[in-house]
Design an enzyme around this catalytic site. Structure first.
Site, PDB file in Angstrom:
ATOM      1  CG  LEU A  47     -26.552  -3.566  -5.182  1.00  0.00           C
ATOM      2  CD1 LEU A  47     -27.734  -2.708  -4.727  1.00  0.00           C
ATOM      3  CD2 LEU A  47     -25.467  -3.573  -4.114  1.00  0.00           C
ATOM      4  CG  ASP A  48     -25.331 -10.679  -3.976  1.00  0.00           C
ATOM      5  OD1 ASP A  48     -24.678 -10.742  -5.029  1.00  0.00           O
ATOM      6  OD2 ASP A  48     -24.835 -10.857  -2.845  1.00  0.00           O
ATOM      7  CE  LYS A  49     -34.763 -13.315  -6.826  1.00  0.00           C
ATOM      8  NZ  LYS A  49     -35.236 -14.713  -7.028  1.00  0.00           N
ATOM      9  CB  THR A 105     -28.210  -7.104  -1.704  1.00  0.00           C
ATOM     10  OG1 THR A 105     -27.624  -8.257  -1.108  1.00  0.00           O
ATOM     11  CG2 THR A 105     -27.629  -5.858  -1.051  1.00  0.00           C
TER      12      THR A 105
END
Length: 329
Positions: A143-145, A147
């Protein structure tokens, strides 16, 4: 609790080549005898002499006769060299093979340039030092930072191999919530290939020569000038939902890379303006993850509601829509 960090693990596995496999390649037969390990890993063990046929080292392409003894020395060397750090984790499900957790917004998944420590990998190695023997400490998807939400981590190599295979086969259900600009009237699908932006290395972009990327979305709640969407990933490209929503002109609120300039709806209240301007991350949350357990095959499903900041944003949008409707009466 964590103990000393292991440098390698070994385990012996024994089997017999079926008579029906006579004439087939050793690497193909080995993959069928030990499906819990990836073909690339098995090929490495053949070449290193850790996979033997009747006690002899052979080549991957050498044929088998049938009836030979197969010995496999599973060698798990250090794959992840980050330092363990005592960082709290919100664990939703855990057993000997997998770990499902709720990642908060702001936590980087993998160490990298600008983030050498303080990441999810560091936290995982503190919780389970044996994860050093797995690629990326067992993380099979990211997951993106900024998100938030649910993600799964493998705790053994067979579990890692099985989960990667499920992701490749698109058998993992990944459902997200996103607050986007604009009031959509229906759901839909975005089928637009994605690859690295030709000029900006931090961004991805829709490109004809990119990798296949498919996102399904449907309305969860409509507001006056925004929509809460339920997004389901068919593929898992970097920044996929963020890129796709921007591509259809409904960027995610707060997205610093793809959101564009903030557009305030006509007659926006002070509360709404402050809420939209104050939301400094993409309003994207991994709500539900469902997969087959890598060993038992039983379904594992974990869900988490939106974090407090997204819930507050949705409440403000809901209040704005209600107030606008009352003013129009």
């Amino acid at each position: 609790m964590p103990s000393s960090t292991p440098t390698a693990e070994t385990a012996a596995r024994l089997s017999v080549v079926p008579d029906a496999a006579s004439g087939r390649r050793f690497d193909a037969v080995l993959a069928e005898l030990f499906p819990e390990y990836s073909r690339s890993r098995l090929a490495e063990w053949i070449k290193s002499g850790d996979a033997l046929l009747d006690g002899r080292q052979v080549r991957p392409r050498d044929p088998v006769r049938g009836g030979e003894a197969v010995s496999l020395t599973v060698v798990l060397e250090v794959q992840t060299r980050s330092e363990p750090e005592d960082i709290a984790l919100d664990v939703l499900y855990e057993d000997a093979d997998v770990l499902v957790l709720n990642k908060p917004a702001g936590l980087v998944v993998h160490p990298g340039a600008g983030n050498p420590a303080g990441t999810l990998v560091n936290a995982l190695l503190h919780r389970d030092p044996a994860l050093v023997t797995l690629p990326r400490a067992g993380i099979v998807h990211r997951l993106d930072k900024d998100t938030s939400g649910v993600m799964v981590v493998a705790r053994t190599l067979p579990a890692h191999t099985a989960l990667v295979a499920q992701l490749s086969a698109r058998d993992v259900h990944r459902q997200y919530l996103a607050v986007v600009a604009g009031s959509l009237v229906s759901g839909g699908m975005v089928n637009a290939a994605i690859d690295r932006h030709p000029r900006d290395r931090l961004r991805q972009a829709v490109r004809e020569d990119g990798r296949e990327a498919v996102t399904h979305y449907r309305l969860r709640e409509r507001f006056r000038a925004h929509t809460l969407l339920e997004c389901r990933l068919e593929t898992g490209r970097t920044h996929q939902i963020r890129v796709h929503m921007a591509h259809i002109k409904h960027p995610i609120i707060g997205d610093p890379l793809y959101g564009g300039s903030l557009k305030l709806p006509k007659g926006a209240t002070t509360e709404l303006i402050e809420s939209l301007r104050g939301f400094k991350r993409q309003a994207l949350h991994a709500e539900t993850l469902e997969f087959s357990h890598p060993l038992s095959g039983e379904p594992v499903r974990c869900s988490m509601p939106m974090p407090a900041d997204m819930q507050a944003l949705v409440r403000t949008l809901r209040d704005d829509s209600r107030d606008a409707e009352e003013r129009g009466r």
